[in-house]
Motif scaffolding. Structure first.
Motif, mmCIF file in Angstrom:
data_model
loop_
_atom_site.group_PDB
_atom_site.id
_atom_site.type_symbol
_atom_site.label_atom_id
_atom_site.label_comp_id
_atom_site.label_asym_id
_atom_site.label_seq_id
_atom_site.Cartn_x
_atom_site.Cartn_y
_atom_site.Cartn_z
ATOM 1 N N GLU A 385 0.832 -1.203 0.000
ATOM 2 C CA GLU A 385 0.000 0.000 0.000
ATOM 3 C C GLU A 385 0.867 1.254 0.000
ATOM 4 O O GLU A 385 0.578 2.232 -0.696
ATOM 5 C CB GLU A 385 -0.919 -0.004 1.220
ATOM 6 N N TRP A 386 1.897 1.226 0.805
ATOM 7 C CA TRP A 386 2.838 2.358 0.874
ATOM 8 C C TRP A 386 3.474 2.607 -0.493
ATOM 9 O O TRP A 386 3.549 3.750 -0.963
ATOM 10 C CB TRP A 386 3.900 2.055 1.927
ATOM 11 N N ALA A 387 3.920 1.530 -1.152
ATOM 12 C CA ALA A 387 4.589 1.671 -2.446
ATOM 13 C C ALA A 387 3.643 2.204 -3.515
ATOM 14 O O ALA A 387 4.083 2.868 -4.462
ATOM 15 C CB ALA A 387 5.162 0.321 -2.882
ATOM 16 N N ALA A 388 2.342 1.939 -3.369
ATOM 17 C CA ALA A 388 1.367 2.389 -4.362
ATOM 18 C C ALA A 388 1.057 3.874 -4.245
ATOM 19 O O ALA A 388 0.391 4.438 -5.113
ATOM 20 C CB ALA A 388 0.083 1.580 -4.231
ATOM 21 N N GLY A 389 1.531 4.534 -3.188
ATOM 22 C CA GLY A 389 1.301 5.957 -3.036
ATOM 23 C C GLY A 389 1.147 6.354 -1.590
ATOM 24 O O GLY A 389 0.387 5.731 -0.852
ATOM 25 N N HIS A 390 1.880 7.390 -1.169
ATOM 26 C CA HIS A 390 1.826 7.834 0.219
ATOM 27 C C HIS A 390 2.053 9.343 0.285
ATOM 28 O O HIS A 390 2.331 9.992 -0.731
ATOM 29 C CB HIS A 390 2.871 7.106 1.068
ATOM 30 N N ILE A 391 1.907 9.891 1.467
ATOM 31 C CA ILE A 391 2.098 11.329 1.667
ATOM 32 C C ILE A 391 3.590 11.642 1.676
ATOM 33 O O ILE A 391 4.373 10.977 2.366
ATOM 34 C CB ILE A 391 1.445 11.770 2.995
ATOM 35 N N ALA A 392 3.969 12.629 0.912
ATOM 36 C CA ALA A 392 5.380 13.028 0.853
ATOM 37 C C ALA A 392 5.860 13.436 2.243
ATOM 38 O O ALA A 392 5.193 14.191 2.955
ATOM 39 C CB ALA A 392 5.557 14.182 -0.121
ATOM 40 N N GLY A 393 7.003 12.891 2.639
ATOM 41 C CA GLY A 393 7.578 13.205 3.940
ATOM 42 C C GLY A 393 7.134 12.283 5.057
ATOM 43 O O GLY A 393 7.686 12.351 6.167
ATOM 44 N N ALA A 394 6.148 11.417 4.787
ATOM 45 C CA ALA A 394 5.698 10.467 5.810
ATOM 46 C C ALA A 394 6.761 9.395 6.033
ATOM 47 O O ALA A 394 7.619 9.145 5.177
ATOM 48 C CB ALA A 394 4.385 9.820 5.391
ATOM 49 N N VAL A 395 6.731 8.768 7.208
ATOM 50 C CA VAL A 395 7.569 7.599 7.479
ATOM 51 C C VAL A 395 6.662 6.381 7.582
ATOM 52 O O VAL A 395 5.468 6.497 7.868
ATOM 53 C CB VAL A 395 8.398 7.775 8.768
ATOM 54 N N HIS A 396 7.231 5.214 7.343
ATOM 55 C CA HIS A 396 6.413 4.009 7.209
ATOM 56 C C HIS A 396 6.825 2.928 8.190
ATOM 57 O O HIS A 396 8.013 2.643 8.373
ATOM 58 C CB HIS A 396 6.527 3.458 5.777
ATOM 59 N N LEU A 397 5.835 2.333 8.846
ATOM 60 C CA LEU A 397 6.020 1.131 9.665
ATOM 61 C C LEU A 397 4.650 0.475 9.815
ATOM 62 O O LEU A 397 3.725 1.101 10.334
ATOM 63 C CB LEU A 397 6.596 1.467 11.041
ATOM 64 N N PRO A 398 4.461 -0.786 9.352
ATOM 65 C CA PRO A 398 3.160 -1.439 9.496
ATOM 66 C C PRO A 398 2.707 -1.464 10.952
ATOM 67 O O PRO A 398 3.523 -1.611 11.870
ATOM 68 C CB PRO A 398 3.419 -2.849 8.968
ATOM 69 N N PHE A 399 1.398 -1.340 11.166
ATOM 70 C CA PHE A 399 0.860 -1.145 12.515
ATOM 71 C C PHE A 399 1.295 -2.234 13.484
ATOM 72 O O PHE A 399 1.565 -1.968 14.656
ATOM 73 C CB PHE A 399 -0.677 -1.056 12.467
ATOM 74 N N TYR A 400 1.366 -3.484 13.018
ATOM 75 C CA TYR A 400 1.668 -4.586 13.933
ATOM 76 C C TYR A 400 3.113 -4.558 14.416
ATOM 77 O O TYR A 400 3.429 -5.106 15.467
ATOM 78 C CB TYR A 400 1.353 -5.933 13.276
ATOM 79 N N GLN A 401 3.996 -3.906 13.658
ATOM 80 C CA GLN A 401 5.388 -3.833 14.108
ATOM 81 C C GLN A 401 5.547 -2.906 15.312
ATOM 82 O O GLN A 401 6.526 -3.007 16.053
ATOM 83 C CB GLN A 401 6.289 -3.387 12.959
ATOM 84 N N LEU A 402 4.568 -2.032 15.523
ATOM 85 C CA LEU A 402 4.636 -1.142 16.681
ATOM 86 C C LEU A 402 4.458 -1.901 17.988
ATOM 87 O O LEU A 402 4.764 -1.367 19.060
ATOM 88 C CB LEU A 402 3.561 -0.058 16.565
#
Length: 465
Positions: A385-402
């Motif tokens: 989902e992230w690779a298909a498009g995201h907000i510029a400047g956002a950081v990524h980590l799937p929710f379960y990894q938190l």
């Protein structure tokens, strides 16, 4: 012949009652713990005596109802001999047949998803000698095949699955009906359609995995991009293999005082199953939000909450508490201490502390990003989902990894958490809040609302030609 599919769309499970109305006998295939009463009522209405309870394999995503069905019917539990089942059972091998009047259930050993996996070929001898239906369990799905990494090395499992599919199943007549053990919503595959049955010929033509004829290419396809595996899957397998019958605990109401005492003693997790909006309005400090409604409840609980820890539920009603307790039992979470009687209203009336989770609309997020450089955006969707498009400047980590990793954000700065719709981001924000993070915001509507509002994403979507 009698045939009936029993579905649970929460995590995409399918069981089957198949038999002969003439002989008055039937078998149940892959019953889930919470299907037992429904199956017994169905068999009673149809005048069928359940003789066999067949497991296609030791399930990893849900607790089976085979123990309870056997207790209430006297039926024999049948499973492949490689399953190493600790309960009394009929060990099956390839080619074995179980007769129910004119209906014959033939065992086809199809390892790959698990070493003991079998497919049940259903033959109605009054119609002909060929299989009419294949109950494919977790081998062949509708538009996909089973993941190979739950019991053995993924490459080895994929190679064995390739052999099972091409040598054992695809050699059967293409008109054979296919009914799998999982439909959309399961983590055992990548099914994204809502169909519940298909044919062998249609899958041979249009199933992407079956159209990969090179074994090595198939192995690569089957070991890449798999859904995250909840840590409790191995525990569920052992529950299903074990001799001890599972239990569905009672939904016990607990007063606010009793809930506070349990929390103060430590060792319990408060699981809030209300909607993200209700959670945001006010919740017990440290509570983890996993909404019961909206799908994937059990899978998401399995990803972020430990199965060994007692649970205290916060629900919107007594009925919701009953539903949550049963849903949790399906994934082996049977240590539910109780639920907060009267909900958050009762908690607040006692004067006990509660916290909220501020919410931003996508427009509010966009405006704050332009005037508040310190605001961080944490995207908790899947990698695809992230690779298909995201907000510029956002950081990524799937929710379960938190649940286990530190997020790649700075603690002292405000954080807006976003997902696809606002549900997974509420889970993620609750995990951060429980660990002491402050100045958190959940973005309602998520990236779906962001795109609908015409706000920019990166990389830019390709233009239609």
């Amino acid at each position: 012949m009698f045939f009936q599919q029993i579905l649970r769309d929460d995590i995409g499970c399918a069981a089957y009652l198949v038999g002969s109305t003439q002989a008055g006998e039937a078998a149940v295939v892959d019953p889930r713990l919470d299907m037992v009463d429904e199956i017994l009522d169905l068999a009673d209405r149809e005048g069928l005596r359940i003789r066999y309870i067949i497991e296609t394999h030791n399930h990893a995503d849900h607790v089976s109802g085979h123990h309870l069905l056997a207790e209430r019917t006297g039926a024999a539990i049948a499973i492949h001999e490689l399953a190493r089942a600790a309960y009394p059972h009929l060990p099956l091998t390839d080619g074995d047949e179980l007769a129910l009047g004119e209906v014959v259930l033939r065992v086809i050993h199809t390892p790959g998803h698990r070493p003991e996996h079998i497919v049940i070929a259903v033959i109605d001898r009054s119609r002909g000698p060929d299989p009419w239906i294949l109950l494919t369990g977790d081998s062949l799905f509708i538009g996909d095949v089973a993941r190979p990494d739950l019991a053995i090395d993924g490459r080895e499992g994929a190679s064995t699955l390739y052999e099972s599919l091409h040598q054992r199943l695809l050699s059967l007549p293409e008109g054979t009906l296919v009914y799998p053990g999982h439909v959309s919503g399961s983590l055992c595959g990548r099914v994204d359609n809502r169909m519940t049955g298909t044919t062998l010929g249609f899958e041979r033509r249009y199933n992407p995995a079956l159209n990969i004829l090179d074994r090595e290419s198939f192995i690569r396809h089957m070991t890449e991009g798999l859904p995250e595996r909840p840590p409790n899957m191995a525990r569920i397998v052992e529950l299903n293999r074990g001799a001890e019958p599972p239990r569905i605990p009672e939904a016990r109401p607990l007063s606010p005082e009793a809930v506070r005492d349990v929390i103060d003693q430590g060792g319990a997790t408060v699981l809030d199953v209300r909607s993200p909006a209700e959670f945001a309005a006010g919740h017990i400090p440290g509570a983890v939000s996993v909404p019961l409604r909206g799908g994937q409840f059990q899978n998401r609980v399995g990803l972020v909450v430990a199965a060994e820890v007692p649970l205290i539920l916060v629900t919107a009603s007594d009925a919701e508490a009953e539903q949550a307790v049963q849903a949790l039992a399906v994934i082996g979470y049977d240590r539910v201490a109780g639920y907060l009687a009267g909900g958050m209203d009762a908690w607040e009336k006692q004067g006990y502390a509660y916290v909220s989770l501020p919410v931003l609309t996508v427009r509010e997020l966009w405006e704050r990003m332009s005037r508040e450089p310190s605001l961080q955006v944490l995207d908790v969707r899947e990698e695809s989902e992230w690779a298909a498009g995201h907000i510029a400047g956002a950081v990524h980590l799937p929710f379960y990894q938190l649940a286990r990793d530190n997020p790649p954000i700075e603690p002292g700065r405000p954080v807006a958490v976003i997902c696809g719709s606002g549900t997974r981001s509420a889970i993620a924000a609750s995990l951060l809040q429980a660990r002491g993070w402050e100045r958190l915001f959940n973005v309602s509507g998520g990236m779906t609302a962001w795109r609908a509002a015409g706000l920019p994403v990166t990389p830019e979507p390709a233009l239609a030609r």
